[in-house]
Scaffold this active site. Structure first.
Site, PDB file in Angstrom:
ATOM      1  N   HIS A 285       0.872  -1.189   0.000  1.00  0.00           N
ATOM      2  CA  HIS A 285       0.000   0.000   0.000  1.00  0.00           C
ATOM      3  C   HIS A 285       0.909   1.240   0.000  1.00  0.00           C
ATOM      4  O   HIS A 285       1.728   1.411  -0.890  1.00  0.00           O
ATOM      5  CB  HIS A 285      -0.920  -0.103   1.226  1.00  0.00           C
ATOM      6  CG  HIS A 285      -2.072   0.841   1.287  1.00  0.00           C
ATOM      7  ND1 HIS A 285      -2.416   1.691   0.266  1.00  0.00           N
ATOM      8  CD2 HIS A 285      -2.978   1.084   2.277  1.00  0.00           C
ATOM      9  CE1 HIS A 285      -3.485   2.398   0.616  1.00  0.00           C
ATOM     10  NE2 HIS A 285      -3.837   2.053   1.843  1.00  0.00           N
ATOM     11  N   HIS A 326      -1.971  -2.468  -9.708  1.00  0.00           N
ATOM     12  CA  HIS A 326      -2.976  -1.913  -8.800  1.00  0.00           C
ATOM     13  C   HIS A 326      -4.190  -2.812  -8.807  1.00  0.00           C
ATOM     14  O   HIS A 326      -4.534  -3.384  -9.851  1.00  0.00           O
ATOM     15  CB  HIS A 326      -3.365  -0.495  -9.252  1.00  0.00           C
ATOM     16  CG  HIS A 326      -4.020   0.290  -8.177  1.00  0.00           C
ATOM     17  ND1 HIS A 326      -5.360   0.195  -7.912  1.00  0.00           N
ATOM     18  CD2 HIS A 326      -3.501   1.155  -7.279  1.00  0.00           C
ATOM     19  CE1 HIS A 326      -5.644   0.991  -6.894  1.00  0.00           C
ATOM     20  NE2 HIS A 326      -4.533   1.575  -6.484  1.00  0.00           N
ATOM     21  N   ASP A 384       2.916   5.623  -6.807  1.00  0.00           N
ATOM     22  CA  ASP A 384       4.148   5.530  -6.027  1.00  0.00           C
ATOM     23  C   ASP A 384       5.404   5.445  -6.885  1.00  0.00           C
ATOM     24  O   ASP A 384       6.508   5.623  -6.386  1.00  0.00           O
ATOM     25  CB  ASP A 384       4.098   4.312  -5.095  1.00  0.00           C
ATOM     26  CG  ASP A 384       3.099   4.525  -3.989  1.00  0.00           C
ATOM     27  OD1 ASP A 384       3.024   5.664  -3.497  1.00  0.00           O
ATOM     28  OD2 ASP A 384       2.388   3.582  -3.640  1.00  0.00           O
TER      29      ASP A 384
HETATM   30  N1  CMC Z   1       5.390  -6.955 -10.343  1.00  0.00           N
HETATM   31  C1  CMC Z   1       5.279  -8.163 -10.936  1.00  0.00           C
HETATM   32  N2  CMC Z   1       4.130  -8.858 -11.031  1.00  0.00           N
HETATM   33  C2  CMC Z   1       3.034  -8.312 -10.496  1.00  0.00           C
HETATM   34  C3  CMC Z   1       3.064  -7.050  -9.861  1.00  0.00           C
HETATM   35  C4  CMC Z   1       4.284  -6.356  -9.803  1.00  0.00           C
HETATM   36  N3  CMC Z   1       4.374  -5.174  -9.209  1.00  0.00           N
HETATM   37  N4  CMC Z   1       1.820  -6.745  -9.417  1.00  0.00           N
HETATM   38  C5  CMC Z   1       1.047  -7.780  -9.748  1.00  0.00           C
HETATM   39  N5  CMC Z   1       1.761  -8.725 -10.417  1.00  0.00           N
HETATM   40  C6  CMC Z   1       1.248  -9.975 -11.011  1.00  0.00           C
HETATM   41  C7  CMC Z   1       0.968 -11.023  -9.940  1.00  0.00           C
HETATM   42  O1  CMC Z   1       2.094 -11.821  -9.700  1.00  0.00           O
HETATM   43  C8  CMC Z   1      -0.182 -11.768 -10.556  1.00  0.00           C
HETATM   44  O2  CMC Z   1       0.336 -12.628 -11.545  1.00  0.00           O
HETATM   45  P1  CMC Z   1      -0.391 -14.059 -11.834  1.00  0.00           P
HETATM   46  O3  CMC Z   1      -1.784 -13.730 -12.301  1.00  0.00           O
HETATM   47  O4  CMC Z   1       0.454 -14.719 -12.884  1.00  0.00           O
HETATM   48  O5  CMC Z   1      -0.396 -14.803 -10.526  1.00  0.00           O
HETATM   49  C9  CMC Z   1      -0.983 -10.685 -11.280  1.00  0.00           C
HETATM   50  O6  CMC Z   1      -0.012  -9.669 -11.601  1.00  0.00           O
HETATM   51  C10 CMC Z   1      -2.114 -10.078 -10.443  1.00  0.00           C
HETATM   52  O7  CMC Z   1      -1.549  -9.627  -9.203  1.00  0.00           O
HETATM   53  P2  CMC Z   1      -2.282  -9.715  -7.792  1.00  0.00           P
HETATM   54  O8  CMC Z   1      -1.265  -9.764  -6.726  1.00  0.00           O
HETATM   55  O9  CMC Z   1      -3.309 -10.798  -7.842  1.00  0.00           O
HETATM   56  O10 CMC Z   1      -3.040  -8.315  -7.787  1.00  0.00           O
HETATM   57  P3  CMC Z   1      -3.628  -7.583  -6.510  1.00  0.00           P
HETATM   58  O11 CMC Z   1      -4.741  -6.749  -7.015  1.00  0.00           O
HETATM   59  O12 CMC Z   1      -3.945  -8.557  -5.426  1.00  0.00           O
HETATM   60  O13 CMC Z   1      -2.396  -6.676  -6.013  1.00  0.00           O
HETATM   61  C11 CMC Z   1      -0.901  -4.843  -5.772  1.00  0.00           C
HETATM   62  C12 CMC Z   1      -2.275  -5.316  -6.302  1.00  0.00           C
HETATM   63  C13 CMC Z   1      -0.833  -3.318  -5.873  1.00  0.00           C
HETATM   64  C14 CMC Z   1      -0.755  -5.241  -4.288  1.00  0.00           C
HETATM   65  C15 CMC Z   1       0.216  -5.491  -6.628  1.00  0.00           C
HETATM   66  O14 CMC Z   1       0.098  -5.081  -7.966  1.00  0.00           O
HETATM   67  C16 CMC Z   1       1.612  -5.178  -6.083  1.00  0.00           C
HETATM   68  O15 CMC Z   1       2.096  -5.875  -5.194  1.00  0.00           O
HETATM   69  N6  CMC Z   1       2.278  -4.098  -6.625  1.00  0.00           N
HETATM   70  C17 CMC Z   1       3.557  -3.660  -6.089  1.00  0.00           C
HETATM   71  C18 CMC Z   1       3.329  -2.831  -4.824  1.00  0.00           C
HETATM   72  C19 CMC Z   1       2.799  -1.449  -5.118  1.00  0.00           C
HETATM   73  O16 CMC Z   1       3.277  -0.750  -5.999  1.00  0.00           O
HETATM   74  N7  CMC Z   1       1.795  -1.044  -4.322  1.00  0.00           N
HETATM   75  C20 CMC Z   1       1.227   0.318  -4.410  1.00  0.00           C
HETATM   76  C21 CMC Z   1      -0.195   0.292  -4.850  1.00  0.00           C
HETATM   77  S1  CMC Z   1      -0.747   1.924  -5.387  1.00  0.00           S
HETATM   78  C22 CMC Z   1      -0.624   2.930  -3.994  1.00  0.00           C
HETATM   79  C23 CMC Z   1      -1.757   2.706  -3.090  1.00  0.00           C
HETATM   80  O17 CMC Z   1      -2.892   3.086  -3.454  1.00  0.00           O
HETATM   81  O18 CMC Z   1      -1.531   2.215  -1.986  1.00  0.00           O
END
Ligand code: CMC
Length: 449
Positions: A285, A326, A384
């Site tokens: 987050h 996201h 971010d």
């Molecule tokens: N790098 C590589 N792969 C990724 C990433 C990433 N940053 N984000 C998601 N994926 C992949 C993930 O491995 C999954 O792949 P698969 O379908 O093959 O298993 C797919 O994309 C979907 O990801 P998810 O984890 O199911 O998606 P989510 O909606 O649960 O998570 C997230 C969203 C923001 C937590 C995630 O994208 C992440 O960890 N990003 C990096 C951390 C980040 O930048 N966070 C800030 C969010 S914006 C600021 C805020 O509002 O807080």
């Protein structure tokens, strides 16, 4: 503090849960039931229709949705996101227009009141916020107890909790005047607490805000100034204000949902926001802006980018590109676009456009955006990705980045809390799919293997 009354008289904010005119229903057929369960479909003013499952429990079922992937936890009138289109509206106004033409305190007013202020309302709101910028003595004394190396987010959580202790008496959350005073006080105090936290890490004492400076200018002054002669750079002050704006609200994200859940118990709103700060700290987050710079430092130089992109794609490797992806945006985060522009403005103003971190971030962004893995999963830079580089250029240390996010997000948290407690509300109490042991008898210790 007065207790919330469930079903208390509605405050001035109302959300119309729009059931579609011809009462559309979804039908849920369950084996063993002689009739389908009728579930009303609610019509939002924007976005997807919502199936109301609230009455399902009376039929003997819960729903299962870990991570709230398909669940609206409340109704709200504050912020709308269209993740496919990459749209973010606050009270209907696009974030790009607000970032260009408005300012942080006006956005706070908008989030709280639902419309843009008149000139007189704006002046009165700004004056009310400015009058609350001071930090109570008890809270100021508390910071001395932390070691100089203590993490600023831990300090911010504690200091906000301390505000709950200071402002507990006389706070009636069923009273609109008290709710608004609390909102203005929190918006006012957060940059003062942030500055105090920064100065503590540098071994410097508290600096009182000045009446001739605006919100962002005062943040820069109380954070960095040695004395009254500190010169404010208007480009940096404007960038700081915009950074606060870009973080101001983002509907039901993890920290806002935490504030709502904590607030739904009727707890003191300062405590609910302390809980929100704790939730924001996580690297998935608000902590992502700090994690982006750590990641860029780890990558080290542009020739290592391909290796790290490969690591991000490897399912056996936990590494992710921080600042990418996201839950809601499956398109470019509109805040990231404005943040990228702000980043270039700040770096140009400071004459550091060729900052190696920025060069590397741009390379990484380009490579990731052209890579099939990221295209397929619709992973784009989020807010971010560029905020960390901008904040670093301004002179904010990495461990303070999420504190800046905290300051910016405070109006969103308090607007959501106020929206919730201004209407009848229920304590948040999710259920579970239990997969543990079935009932069994206790075994005295002498009979255990
Ligand atoms: N790098 C590589 N792969 C990724 C990433 C990433 N940053 N984000 C998601 N994926 C992949 C993930 O491995 C999954 O792949 P698969 O379908 O093959 O298993 C797919 O994309 C979907 O990801 P998810 O984890 O199911 O998606 P989510 O909606 O649960 O998570 C997230 C969203 C923001 C937590 C995630 O994208 C992440 O960890 N990003 C990096 C951390 C980040 O930048 N966070 C800030 C969010 S914006 C600021 C805020 O509002 O807080």
């Amino acid at each position: 503090m007065a207790k919330p009354t469930e079903g208390a008289a509605r405050g001035p904010i109302r959300s119309d849960k729009r059931e579609s005119g011809q009462a559309r229903h979804a039908r849920l057929y369950v084996n063993g039931l002689d009739r389908p369960i009728e579930l009303p479909i609610l019509k939002p003013s924007l976005g997807q229709d919502v199936i109301d499952i609230g009455r399902l429990t009376g039929k003997g079922y819960f729903t299962y949705d870990p991570g709230f992937v398909s669940t609206a936890s409340c109704d709200s009138n504050i912020t709308f996101i269209d993740g496919d289109a990459g749209t973010l509206l606050h009270r209907g106004y696009p974030i790009e227009q607000l970032a260009e033409q408005s300012d942080f305190l006006e956005l706070c007013y908008l989030l709280l009141h639902g419309g843009l202020p008149s000139a007189a309302d704006k002046a009165a709101f700004n004056a009310a916020v400015m009058s609350e910028r001071g930090v109570p003595d008890g809270v100021r004394a508390m910071i001395a107890q932390f070691s100089p190396g203590a993490h600023p987010m831990g300090i911010m959580t504690a200091l906000t909790g301390a505000l709950a202790a200071e402002y507990h008496e006389g706070l009636d959350i069923t009273d609109e005047a008290d709710r608004m005073a609390t909102a203005q006080r929190l918006i006012a105090k957060m940059p003062s607490l942030a500055a105090l936290t920064y100065r503590h890490g540098k071994g410097k004492g508290y600096l009182a805000p000045r009446d001739d400076l605006n919100y962002a200018e005062n943040f820069l002054y109380t954070t960095f100034a040695e004395d009254e002669n500190y010169e404010i750079n208007p480009v940096i002050a404007r960038a700081m204000d915009r950074i606060f704006m870009l973080h101001a609200d983002h509907e039901q994200n993890a920290s806002t949902s935490t504030v709502r859940l904590a607030g739904s118990t009727g707890t003191n709103p300062y405590s609910a926001i302390a809980a929100g700060i704790a939730a924001l700290w996580g690297p998935s987050h608000g902590g992502a802006n700090e994690a982006v710079l750590q990641m860029l430092a780890e990558i080290g130089s542009p020739e290592n980018i391909d290796t790290f992109v490969a690591k991000a794609k490897d399912k056996d490797d936990p590494f992710r590109i921080m600042g990418f992806g996201h839950r809601v945006y499956k398109n470019y985060d509109p805040r990231a676009k404005v943040m990228q522009e702000t980043c270039h403005e700040v770096l140009a103003e400071l004459g550091v456009e060729s900052d190696p971190m920025l060069v590397m971030a741009q390379r990484l962004e380009k490579i990731a955006l052209e890579d099939e893995y990221f295209i397929e999963r619709r992973l784009y830079p989020n807010v971010d990705f560029y905020s960390g580089i901008t904040l670093k250029a301004v002179g904010i240390p990495t461990e303070m980045f999420t504190v800046i996010f905290t300051t910016g997000r405070t109006p969103g948290w308090i607007a959501h809390w106020r929206e919730m407690v201004s209407e009848p509300y229920k304590i948040g109490r999710p259920r579970q799919l239990y997969l543990g042991q079935t009932k069994r008898d206790y075994v005295p210790i002498e009979h255990r293997p």
